[in-house]
Every structure is written in structure tokens, then in C-alpha cells.
Design a protein around this motif. Structure first.
Motif, PDB file in Angstrom:
ATOM      1  N   PRO A  59      -9.391  36.484 -16.717  1.00 33.04           N
ATOM      2  CA  PRO A  59     -10.195  35.838 -15.679  1.00 33.04           C
ATOM      3  C   PRO A  59     -11.573  36.477 -15.480  1.00 33.04           C
ATOM      4  N   GLU A  60     -11.769  37.695 -16.036  1.00 34.13           N
ATOM      5  CA  GLU A  60     -12.966  38.438 -15.634  1.00 34.13           C
ATOM      6  C   GLU A  60     -14.258  37.744 -16.036  1.00 34.13           C
ATOM      7  N   ILE A  61     -14.293  37.269 -17.291  1.00 31.55           N
ATOM      8  CA  ILE A  61     -15.520  36.640 -17.768  1.00 31.55           C
ATOM      9  C   ILE A  61     -15.885  35.453 -16.872  1.00 31.55           C
ATOM     10  N   TYR A  62     -14.869  34.665 -16.551  1.00 27.37           N
ATOM     11  CA  TYR A  62     -15.152  33.465 -15.749  1.00 27.37           C
ATOM     12  C   TYR A  62     -15.542  33.842 -14.333  1.00 27.37           C
ATOM     13  N   ALA A  63     -14.882  34.852 -13.800  1.00 31.52           N
ATOM     14  CA  ALA A  63     -15.254  35.300 -12.455  1.00 31.52           C
ATOM     15  C   ALA A  63     -16.712  35.760 -12.443  1.00 31.52           C
ATOM     16  N   LEU A  64     -17.094  36.483 -13.505  1.00 29.01           N
ATOM     17  CA  LEU A  64     -18.484  36.952 -13.563  1.00 29.01           C
ATOM     18  C   LEU A  64     -19.454  35.783 -13.704  1.00 29.01           C
ATOM     19  N   LEU A  65     -19.044  34.777 -14.475  1.00 30.22           N
ATOM     20  CA  LEU A  65     -19.886  33.575 -14.578  1.00 30.22           C
ATOM     21  C   LEU A  65     -20.119  32.983 -13.194  1.00 30.22           C
ATOM     22  N   LEU A  66     -19.036  32.875 -12.430  1.00 29.22           N
ATOM     23  CA  LEU A  66     -19.157  32.256 -11.110  1.00 29.22           C
ATOM     24  C   LEU A  66     -20.004  33.122 -10.178  1.00 29.22           C
ATOM     25  N   VAL A  67     -19.829  34.437 -10.288  1.00 30.78           N
ATOM     26  CA  VAL A  67     -20.643  35.323  -9.449  1.00 30.78           C
ATOM     27  C   VAL A  67     -22.119  35.193  -9.824  1.00 30.78           C
ATOM     28  N   ALA A  68     -22.374  35.170 -11.123  1.00 31.46           N
ATOM     29  CA  ALA A  68     -23.768  35.019 -11.565  1.00 31.46           C
ATOM     30  C   ALA A  68     -24.341  33.720 -11.047  1.00 31.46           C
ATOM     31  N   ALA A  69     -23.524  32.650 -11.113  1.00 32.41           N
ATOM     32  CA  ALA A  69     -24.006  31.351 -10.635  1.00 32.41           C
ATOM     33  C   ALA A  69     -24.325  31.433  -9.143  1.00 32.41           C
ATOM     34  N   ALA A  70     -23.446  32.081  -8.385  1.00 38.32           N
ATOM     35  CA  ALA A  70     -23.700  32.205  -6.944  1.00 38.32           C
ATOM     36  C   ALA A  70     -25.007  32.958  -6.707  1.00 38.32           C
ATOM     37  N   GLY A  71     -25.195  34.054  -7.465  1.00 38.25           N
ATOM     38  CA  GLY A  71     -26.441  34.799  -7.327  1.00 38.25           C
ATOM     39  C   GLY A  71     -27.646  33.943  -7.666  1.00 38.25           C
ATOM     40  N   GLY A  72     -27.529  33.160  -8.726  1.00 38.36           N
ATOM     41  CA  GLY A  72     -28.634  32.289  -9.133  1.00 38.36           C
ATOM     42  C   GLY A  72     -28.970  31.275  -8.062  1.00 38.36           C
ATOM     43  N   ILE A  73     -27.924  30.732  -7.441  1.00 38.20           N
ATOM     44  CA  ILE A  73     -28.175  29.726  -6.404  1.00 38.20           C
ATOM     45  C   ILE A  73     -28.859  30.375  -5.197  1.00 38.20           C
ATOM     46  N   VAL A  74     -28.429  31.591  -4.873  1.00 38.24           N
ATOM     47  CA  VAL A  74     -29.082  32.292  -3.760  1.00 38.24           C
ATOM     48  C   VAL A  74     -30.558  32.514  -4.091  1.00 38.24           C
TER      49      VAL A  74
ATOM     50  N   GLY B  47     -29.788  37.959  -4.253  1.00 37.83           N
ATOM     51  CA  GLY B  47     -29.359  36.982  -5.252  1.00 37.83           C
ATOM     52  C   GLY B  47     -29.705  37.450  -6.643  1.00 37.83           C
ATOM     53  N   LEU B  48     -30.897  37.979  -6.788  1.00 45.65           N
ATOM     54  CA  LEU B  48     -31.361  38.420  -8.098  1.00 45.65           C
ATOM     55  C   LEU B  48     -30.477  39.541  -8.639  1.00 45.65           C
ATOM     56  N   GLU B  49     -30.113  40.458  -7.749  1.00 45.44           N
ATOM     57  CA  GLU B  49     -29.271  41.569  -8.205  1.00 45.44           C
ATOM     58  C   GLU B  49     -27.856  41.089  -8.537  1.00 45.44           C
ATOM     59  N   THR B  50     -27.350  40.161  -7.719  1.00 48.86           N
ATOM     60  CA  THR B  50     -26.018  39.620  -8.003  1.00 48.86           C
ATOM     61  C   THR B  50     -26.005  38.973  -9.385  1.00 48.86           C
ATOM     62  N   LEU B  51     -27.015  38.141  -9.627  1.00 43.63           N
ATOM     63  CA  LEU B  51     -27.116  37.473 -10.926  1.00 43.63           C
ATOM     64  C   LEU B  51     -27.257  38.505 -12.037  1.00 43.63           C
ATOM     65  N   SER B  52     -28.157  39.466 -11.834  1.00 40.48           N
ATOM     66  CA  SER B  52     -28.468  40.390 -12.911  1.00 40.48           C
ATOM     67  C   SER B  52     -27.273  41.274 -13.253  1.00 40.48           C
ATOM     68  N   LEU B  53     -26.622  41.816 -12.228  1.00 39.05           N
ATOM     69  CA  LEU B  53     -25.503  42.713 -12.510  1.00 39.05           C
ATOM     70  C   LEU B  53     -24.411  41.971 -13.267  1.00 39.05           C
ATOM     71  N   ALA B  54     -24.161  40.728 -12.862  1.00 41.45           N
ATOM     72  CA  ALA B  54     -23.160  39.946 -13.580  1.00 41.45           C
ATOM     73  C   ALA B  54     -23.600  39.729 -15.025  1.00 41.45           C
ATOM     74  N   PHE B  55     -24.885  39.485 -15.212  1.00 42.12           N
ATOM     75  CA  PHE B  55     -25.397  39.255 -16.571  1.00 42.12           C
ATOM     76  C   PHE B  55     -25.298  40.516 -17.434  1.00 42.12           C
ATOM     77  N   TYR B  56     -25.598  41.674 -16.817  1.00 39.89           N
ATOM     78  CA  TYR B  56     -25.521  42.905 -17.610  1.00 39.89           C
ATOM     79  C   TYR B  56     -24.116  43.067 -18.184  1.00 39.89           C
TER      80      TYR B  56
END
Lengths: 546, 504
Positions: B121-136, B149-158
């Protein structure tokens, strides 16, 4: 895909023009669902769709009202409302014969030339190309025109790249990038045209007729915009310094590709000049005419000289196209009714004769697997009928009286002589050069004694003869009796010339709007009375609101 | 977040919260938590279920955003959570784009990570977190919220970039992205601090008011320095030249479906943030930052298209081409800059959002094909040799995406390019429009090279077999059909994109 447009086309009347685009497009899609193992079925299907298109074009020719000078069979619907883009199609005397030529050329190319492999995608690309070319000639909306003008690059790219000869990848990429570069400028100019015309019109539209009739660009603005368009057309024609893609593309393309490329695609450029250059930006066209005339004349002489030097028969024909297209550009920018009528007619003539030349060169290549003039020789001895056919087509290309090429060139030259005398004088030398390179080539290929390889050159087959026949008929018919064509071309050309005259100070000079068919000797300034009255007709064209 | 101004108004009033307006965001965050918690407590789920749940959550967020869009069209835009988030059509459009990207990328990722140590589930959870960050990021109405939002997106992307544990390239990609991204975030944060110093607030609405009333006496140095730093941070996120150097390495090393997500959702979020900061927040300095946008646009167009030509690796080609696409989108931003802060915003913002939507679908489709063709192998151009003979449908779909990226008519790529060019010309940025179109010709050469490999080269005998899993086939098929159909009949999308406005 485009078939969807048919359903909401006009009330009652058959949407002929939409169908002309839709039928080959549907054919291309239908081909995708045929079996790869049954190429003959695919070919039959492709032939059927292209033949239906051809029949519809001929029917349009019959129904065409030759007395009207405006757009006919108009089909107008809104498409992208927010951007003022419409599905606006129409045909007039300038585009009529180009469409008929296109619609007739494709079935002949499909039936006459077999690709070496993969029939199915080859035929699908051809049909898509046909839809694109016809669409370009029919579009009366800047955006729509650009769509079709651009989309033809894709099938042509794949045709050259997939079914061409040895250097095909290089030629295809060069062809694509060159034309795409031209279009880049056109796209910006086109958007700017619509945006600036919005100030005059009060609403955003890409409709050609609305903009041409309603806008009033400042001279400097119009010139910039015109050059944006002109670059794209000049690459497509091609006009002298921008021509280098053409010999490669023509030589490497499969025979059908060369036939279509020379027959109709180059005319997108010259047609574009008439429809989107002169009509949209009369002031800028007149202002820059010396440039175009000069480049046209350089093209005529340069194309002819380089053609003379070619060792490859197909390349020779390719360079001869540059010279011939130079005449058409010369006529276009002479701004006389005669010269432009001649240009329009010559576009068709060049399509017929150069198309046929490429067809014949293709046949030679199929038989001998070489295009080198030096390796050919004495073919007349072993294949006299083939040689006779080649002779007629070649003479038409040279412009011998009695054949179609003469009519067009003659009209262009006498029309241009009135308004662009010295350019015309130089251009006339090109006629002589054409005789030189073509006759010389003919002499080397067909005369003399055949050597061992050429002695087994097969004679023209029945099927090949039947494909060639329509070309020969057209060549002789137009050469002997061009009046039916000119009757249909001239009203629209007169209207275009009047439009140019109305929007520039060019009608101060009587020689620009000389009446059709009547050659006014240069000495009299009094021979211009009869050409008044065109201006009133300018607004008198069919036009529907979407 | 206006702490100073609120300090004396005790007790702190709790902001009113419209739960439904936040529902897309809450769905994604809640979905991510659900996946993580339930996934950790249960044994391995059946094949494809993680991806399915992730796609469903993304889809649900998208649908909720559409409902919210209706609400906004009826009642007008507003701000949420005490002015922290904007509730406008711009935010909802970004939400839809990012949620749609989640759906498509989940479908691509499914087969790609199955039977690898990462299946879970981790990859998908990170996708969703990144998406939430992007929307913020795209809906932030406050610079601090935007940074969160930027940090949420970025950390998930890293983490996502480094998620392929068996690949050195992936680890390298993650580390590079992390180091450079950390730098960029620092720049951005410093920029926020300076702008706060100049305006006394991080709230975008209050910033605008403060800047509009600053008069002639004020010293603009703080604000201008802040804008410069903000532009560095945002330029990094949108991958505009000269801040693009991470893009090819990260795109190449990251697992391909993740690359698709970065190029689609990541870009949509970053451009959303860029427009929030510049157009919404700093219109009074538009004469100062507009030339910078112009330079960034030209640099991205030129660098992206020229460097794409010399690549041998398809993922790197697409990475550089994404830089040139960023340049195209910046043409739209530059157009919007001419009328930033005015009531009639021109065509710029709509054209940017339309571009982001259409490009997202194209780029996900493109990387989706690359993911299938060059699974384990390096995505060298030769891997694509003769693809048309091996997998004609896949090659056909890739051809559609490549043609669309080149901006060929009757594809969405053309509509997207036409939109920004039209906006640019409307704003009288003729030079920029011409540069953009000319570089598009150079970029077209890249796409032609890939097509030549696919259609005209012969298959190598030892080429590994290509399997096309159903979920990826559906995603790629949908993207291809969308690219063609919306290219043929774009008026509906254009109509909707014209309704995009920013809350004021």
C-alpha cells in the motif's frame, strides 16, 4: 471521426463538401479494421472510398455555378464557439479544379501504383492525406485551414519514411521539419490576425471571409502578418531559397507520394498565397510583390539550370517542379486577372503533367530498378508506346502549344507582361530552358540503341495504360479547349483582383485589372474602361451564419 | 496565519469550516491513511486491489471536485478555513487534473510494481499524499499553507523517486531530487519571509491590499528580493530552465509510473502555486516579475527542445521535452501577467490550466508506454526499435502521444499549444509566441526520432517480450482516445476552462 460533422450539417441539402473530407477519412479508419493478410481487400476498399470521393468531386464540378464568383456549396457551423472557430467550407473557381484534381488523382494513384510492402497502412495514410489536402482547399476558416495544412504532414511523413527509397528517413524528417517551421510562423500570424481583426469586427472569429471583408489592418501590421503566412506558403511551394527539402522528398518518396506531392501538395502553397495572402492582406501583397516576383524568376531559372544538371531522372523532374511553380508565383503576384487565372490553371496543369511524369518515372524504376539517366537508353526501340506516352507528358510539361502546359504559361506570361514586364522577360527564358532539360533527358533515356539491360524493358501494360490515359486526356483536352475551365476560374479570380484593387492603390494603374482573355497592348492607357464594376461584386458572396 | 494582526483579538476565533468544500482533499488524505493503516494490519491484498482502491480514492476526489465546481459556479468563489485556502474554479480544476493523474498513474503502477519488494500500500498512499499536497499548493491562499503543500508534495516525491529499492538509479534519483529540492524549498521559504517582511502578512488577500496601499514612500527592496527567491523555488518545482537540471536525472531514475505522476500532477501543482503567488498575490509587482517569466519561458523552450534532441534515452528525451512544455505553459503565464490583478484576466490563466489538463493525459500516456516497453531495461532509444511490428496498438498509442506532444492538429496537444499561443498573442507577446513555435519545431525532431525507431527500424532478435497488463492497457487506451477525441471536439473543455477564475 469527421463523420460526426455530417450529421449536423445544413438543413436539407447534402453536405457535399463535408462529405468530400469525411469519405476518405472514414475510408482510412475503415482500412484499419481490415485483415493484414488480405491486402487485395484493403486495396479494393481504399479504391472504393477514393472513387466515391472522386465521383462526388466530379458531381460538384457539374453542379458548380460558373456564373457565380463567390463561394458555393457553403457549409458553416460553429465548432469551438469560445474561440470563434467554425467549420466553414466553401468552394470557388480558384479551389474548384484543385479539389477535382485531388479527388481524381488519388484513385489513380491507388489503382496504378502498388507499394512494395504493407499495403494496409500505406493505403490508410494515402486516404488520410487525401482528406487533409481536400480539407485545406475547402477551408474558409483560418484555424480549420491550419489544421488541415498541418495534418497533411503526418501521412506524408509516414509515406516517405515508410515506403520511400534509400534515404527515406532523412528526406521524411527534413520534409517534416521544414514545413513545420514555416507553419510555426503562420500559426502565430494567424492567431494575431484574428486577435487584431477583433478590434475591427467587434468579435473574435477565425472566419476568413469575415476577416478579409471586415478588417482593416494598418499597413505595417498587415505586412508582418502577411509575412507570417508567406513563410509557410513559400516553404510549401517551394520558393527559391526555401526549396531544399523538395528534391530530397520527391526523390525519396514512393511513386504515389511523389505524384501526390507534386500533383496537389505543392499547390497548398500557391493556393495559400491566393486565398490567405492576396485575399487577407492585399496591401502587403502588393507592397512586397517585387520580392516575390524576383524570387519566382530566380526559381524559374535556377530550377531549370539545376534540373539540366541532374543525373537522376526523378530528381530532374523534382527540380523542374521548382521552375514550374516559379511561373505560378510569378502569375500570382502580377495582380492581373489573366495572370492569376493562368496561375490557377497552371496549378492544375502542373499537377496533371508532373503527376504523370512521376508516375512514368516510377514505372521506369519498377522495370529497371534505377533512376540514373546514364544507365538508361534506347527505350524507344523496345517500348514505343511507353515512349510515346512519356513524350506527350513531357511536351505538356515543356509547354508546347496544343497541350495544357502552354495555356497556363501563356496566360501567366501575357498577364504578367503588363504589370511586371522585366520579370516576365527573364521568366520567358525559363520556357526555353524547360525544353532544354526535358528534351535532353528524353533524348538520353529514349533515343539511341538499347544496351543489354535496357533491351528487355517491358512495354506499357494494359493497366498502366489505363491509369495513364486520364492524364493524357486531360493534357490534350485542356490544351485544345481550355475555355470551360477558364469560364469557371475567371469570375472568382476577377473578384479577387477587384478585392486587391479595392484595398490598395493598385487600380490607379489600368494594367492590373485587364479583363479576361483580352490582351491589352502596353502602348494604350485607354484600354481599361471595361474592368470597372468588379468592386460591387466583392460583397456579393454566399455566407451563412453559424 | 496573520498572527501579528490577530494577536490582540483574543480569544482566537475558530474559523468556520465548509467540510464539503474540503472533501476532495480530505478524501485523498483519508484514503492515504486508510491504505496505510488497513494495509499494515492486514495480510497482502489480492492482486491489483491496492491500485484499485487508490484509483477509486483519486476518482472520488475528482468527482467531489466536480460537485464543488458546480457549487462555485452557482455561488461564486470564496476562501476556506479562515482565508487559508481558496475555493475557486482554478483550485477545482487543479484538483480534477491531479485526481485524474492519480487514477491513471495507479493503473499504470499496478503491474509495474507487482512482484517487486514494493508491492504494497505504501506507494499508493504516497501517491495520494503527494496529490493532497499538490492540491493544497494549487488552492493555497496563504504562502505558509502553500509551503506546507509544497513540502507534502515534495517529501512524497522524494520517497517515490527512490522507491525502486533494487535500482541504484532510483536511489540516486531520489537523493538528487531531495538535495536539490531541499535547496529550492529553502529559497522559497526565505522568499516567503522577505515578502512577509514587506507586506506584514502571508495571506494572499492581505498581501494584495497591503501592497496596493503601500504608496510611493515604501521601500520595495524586501519585496523584490522575496519575489526573486520565490521565483527560484517555484522555477525549480515547475522545472523551468535554468532550474531544470534535476529533471532528466530524476525522471530517468525514478520508476516510470512515478515519473508520469511527477510530470503531470507535479507540474499542475507547481504551476498552480506559481499562479497563486504571482498573479493572485503579487500583481502590483507584475512589471518586475513579468520579464523574469519571459526569460524563464524562453530559456525553458530553448534548453528543453535543444537538449532533448541530443539524448539517446527516451525517458531523458521526455524529461527535456517536459522542460520545453513548461516553457510553453510559461507563455500562458506571461500572457496572464499582462493583466494580473485586473478584473478582466485575459486568456492566460484558462490557457495554462487547459494546457496542464491536456498535457497531463498525454504525458501519463507517454510514460505509460515507456513503462511497458522498457520495464527493467534502460529506456534507450534502441529498445523502441520495431515496436510497431511487435505491438502495433502500443506503437499506435505512443505515436498519438508523440504527435500530440509535437502539437499536431486534431490532437489535444495542438489545442493546448494553440491556447497558450492565442493567449500570448492576445497579450501582444508576439516575440515569445514565435520563439515558442520555432522551438516546437526543434522539439518535433525528437518525437520524429522515436517514431522512426518504432515504425522503421527492425526488431532486435533478443528483445525481451512486452506484456501489456489490462489496467495499463485501459489507462493508455483512455489517454489515447481522450487525446484524439478532445483534440477533435475540444469546445466543451475550452468552455469549462474559460470559467476558471481566481478568488480575489
Amino acid at each position: 471521426m469527421l463523420a460526426a460533422e455530417v450529421t449536423h450539417a445544413g438543413a436539407g441539402a447534402f453536405p457535399l463538401l463535408t462529405a468530400l473530407i469525411a469519405v476518405p477519412m472514414v475510408g482510412a479508419v475503415a482500412l484499419l479494421f481490415t485483415q493484414r493478410s488480405r491486402p487485395e481487400f484493403a486495396k479494393l476498399l481504399a479504391l472504393m472510398f477514393s472513387a466515391v470521393t472522386g465521383a462526388m468531386a466530379l458531381w460538384m464540378l457539374k453542379e458548380f455555378d460558373q456564373s457565380a464568383d463567390g463561394f458555393q456549396f457553403v457549409s458553416q457551423h460553429t465548432w469551438i464557439e469560445d474561440w470563434g472557430i467554425g467549420w466553414h467550407l466553401g468552394v470557388d473557381g480558384i479551389s474548384l479544379f484543385l479539389i477535382v484534381l485531388t479527388a481524381v488523382l488519388f484513385p489513380l494513384a491507388i489503382v496504378g501504383i502498388d507499394p512494395h510492402h504493407d499495403e494496409k497502412p500505406y493505403l490508410a495514410w494515402l486516404l488520410m492525406l487525401e482528406a487533409g489536402v481536400i480539407g485545406s482547399f475547402l477551408s474558409l476558416d483560418l484555424f480549420l485551414f491550419f489544421l488541415f495544412f498541418e495534418i497533411v504532414l503526418v501521412p506524408m511523413y509516414f509515406l516517405i519514411g515508410g515506403w520511400g527509397y534509400e534515404d527515406r528517413e532523412y528526406a521524411a524528417t527534413k520534409f517534416y521539419l521544414y514545413t513545420f517551421l514555416g507553419s510555426a510562423f503562420m500559426l502565430v500570424a494567424l492567431v494575431a490576425t484574428a486577435m487584431l481583426a477583433r478590434d475591427d469586427l467587434g468579435y473574435l472569429t477565425f472566419d476568413l471571409v469575415d476577416i478579409a471583408e471586415g478588417s482593416n489592418f494598418a499597413a505595417s501590421t498587415g505586412r508582418w502578418l502577411f509575412f507570417g503566412f508567406a513563410v509557410a506558403f513559400a516553404v510549401k511551394v517551394p520558393i527559391f531559397p526555401l526549396h531544399t527539402w523538395l528534391p530530397d522528398a520527391h526523390t525519396q518518396a514512393p511513386t504515389a507520394g511523389s505524384v501526390v506531392l507534386a500533383g496537389v501538395m505543392l499547390k497548398l502553397g500557391t493556393y495559400g498565397f491566393l486565398r490567405f495572402g492576396l485575399y487577407l492582406f492585399p496591401e502587403a501583397s502588393v507592397w512586397s510583390r517585387s520580392l516575390w516576383l524576383t524570387l519566382a524568376v530566380i526559381g524559374i531559372i535556377y530550377g531549370a539550370i539545376v534540373a539540366t544538371m541532374q543525373k537522376d531522372l526523378k530528381r530532374l523532374v523534382a527540380y523542374s517542379s521548382i521552375a514550374h511553380l516559379g511561373f505560378i508565383v510569378l502569375g500570382t503576384f502580377a495582380f492581373t486577372s489573366q495572370a492569376i487565372s493562368g496561375s490557377v490553371l497552371q496549378m492544375v496543369n502542373h499537377g496533371v503533367s508532373t503527376g504523370a511524369l512521376f508516375l512514368l518515372v516510377g514505372m521506369i524504376y519498377e522495370r529497371r530498378k534505377t533512376r540514373q539517366i546514364a544507365e538508361l537508353g534506347g527505350l524507344q526501340k523496345v517500348a514505343p508506346i511507353f515512349a510515346a506516352g512519356f513524350m506527350v507528358v513531357m511536351l505538356s510539361s515543356i509547354g508546347v502549344p496544343g497541350l495544357n502546359g502552354f495555356i497556363g504559361e501563356y496566360l501567366i506570361l501575357i498577364g504578367s507582361f503588363q504589370s511586371a514586364r522585366w520579370w516576365t522577360v527573364v521568366a520567358t527564358a525559363g520556357v526555353i530552358l524547360a525544353a532544354l532539360y526535358l528534351l535532353w533527358a528524353y533524348q538520353r533515356v529514349f533515343h539511341g540503341e538499347p544496351d543489354e539491360d535496357n533491351a528487355s524493358f517491358p512495354e506499357l501494360k494494359m493497366k498502366e495504360g489505363l491509369v495513364l490515359l486520364p492524364f493524357l486526356v486531360a493534357i490534350v483536352f485542356v490544351g485544345v479547349y481550355p475555355q470551360p475551365l477558364l469560364d469557371r476560374i475567371e469570375p472568382s479570380v476577377d473578384r479577387l483582383v477587384a478585392h486587391v484593387a479595392d484595398n490598395t492603390d493598385i487600380d490607379a494603374d489600368p494594367d492590373y485589372t485587364t479583363q479576361r482573355g483580352e490582351f491589352e497592348p502596353e502602348h494604350g492607357d485607354d484600354g481599361h474602361g471595361e474592368d470597372d464594376g468588379h468592386g460591387d461584386e466583392a460583397d456579393d458572396h454566399e455566407e451563412g451564419e453559424g | 496565519m496573520n498572527v501579528l494582526a490577530q494577536a490582540d483579538t483574543l480569544p482566537i476565533s475558530e474559523p468556520e469550516i465548509w467540510w464539503f468544500a474540503l472533501s476532495p482533499l480530505l478524501t485523498l488524505v483519508g484514503g492515504a491513511l486508510l491504505l496505510m493503516v488497513v494495509g499494515a494490519l492486514t495480510p497482502q491484498w489480492p492482486r491489483g486491489l491496492y491500485a484499485f482502491v487508490s484509483a477509486m480514492i483519486g476518482g472520488a476526489a475528482g468527482v467531489l471536485a466536480i460537485f464543488n465546481w458546480d457549487d462555485i459556479s452557482d455561488n461564486g468563489p470564496a476562501t476556506l478555513v479562515g482565508g487559508a485556502l481558496a475555493f475557486d474554479t482554478f483550485a477545482m480544476w487543479s484538483t480534477i487534473v491531479i485526481s485524474g493523474a492519480v487514477v491513471l498513474v495507479s493503473m499504470l503502477a499496478d503491474e509495474y510494481i507487482r512482484d517487486t519488494p514494493n508491492d504494497g500500500p505504501e506507494i499508493y498512499a504516497l501517491l495520494l499524499v503527494a496529490a493532497a499536497g499538490g492540491i493544497v499548493m494549487a488552492s493555497a491562499n496563504d504562502l505558509i499553507v502553500l509551503f506546507l503543500g509544497l513540502e507534502t508534495l515534495s517529501l512524497a516525491f522524494y520517497v517515490l523517486a527512490a522507491s525502486n529499492r533494487r535500482s541504484d538509479a532510483s536511489a540516486e534519483s531520489g537523493l538528487k531530487y531531495f538535495l536539490l529540492g531541499g535547496f529550492a524549498s529553502a529559497f522559497f521559504l526565505y522568499g516567503i519571509a522577505l515578502v512577509y517582511g514587506a507586506t506584514g502578512s502571508t495571506n494572499i488577500g492581505e498581501m494584495v491590499t497591503s501592497l496596493a496601499n503601500r504608496g510611493d514612500s515604501g521601500n520595495d527592496v524586501l519585496a523584490l528580493a522575496g519575489i526573486a527567491l520565490l521565483l527560484v523555488g517555484l522555477g525549480f518545482k515547475i522545472a523551468a530552465a535554468p532550474f531544470h537540471v534535476w529533471t532528466p536525472d530524476v525522471y530517468q531514475g525514478a520508476p516510470t509510473p512515478i515519473t508520469a505522476f511527477m510530470a503531470s500532477a507535479g507540474k499542475a501543482a507547481a504551476f498552480g502555486a506559481l499562479i497563486r503567488v504571482l498573479i493572485s498575490g503579487l500583481p502590483s509587482f507584475r512589471d518586475d516579475w513579468q520579464p523574469i517569466i519571459w526569460v524563464l519561458a524562453v530559456a525553458s523552450l530553448v534548453v528543453g527542445s535543444f537538449l532533448a534532441v541530443v539524448q539517446r534515452n527516451v525517458k531523458r528525451m521526455l524529461a527535456y521535452s517536459s522542460v520545453s512544455h513548461a516553457g510553453f505553459i510559461l507563455v500562458g503565464v506571461e500572457a496572464a501577467a499582462h493583466t494580473a490583478g485586473e478584473a478582466d484576466g485575459g486568456m492566460g490563466i484558462s490557457s495554462v490550466q487547459l494546457y496542464l489538463l491536456l498535457y497531463s493525459v498525454i504525458v501519463i500516456g507517454s510514460f505509460g508506454v515507456v513503462a511497458l516497453v522498457a520495464r527493467e531495461a534502460d529506456a534507450d532509444l534502441s529498445v523502441f526499435d520495431g515496436l510497431a511490428k511487435r505491438k502495433p496498438l502500443l506503437a499506435g498509442a505512443f505515436t498519438i502521444f508523440l504527435l500530440a506532444q509535437a502539437g499536431v492538429p486534431f490532437t489535444t496537444g495542438f489545442i493546448a499549444k494553440f491556447g497558450v499561443i492565442q493567449a500570448g498573442v492576445d497579450a501582444e507577446s508576439y516575440g515569445l509566441a514565435i520563439i515558442a513555435m520555432v522551438t516546437a519545431v526543434i522539439a518535433a525532431f525528437v518525437y520524429l526520432r522515436i517514431m522512426v525507431a518504432m515504425w522503421q527500424k527492425d526488431v532486435e532478435d533478443d528483445a525481451p517480450a512486452i506484456t501489456v497488463p489490462v489496467s495499463a492497457a485501459i489507462a493508455i487506451g483512455f489517454a489515447a482516445v481522450f487525446t484524439l477525441v478532445a483534440g477533435l471536439y475540444p469546445s466543451l473543455l475550452i468552455d469549462w476552462s474559460d470559467a476558471i477564475t481566481l478568488v480575489r
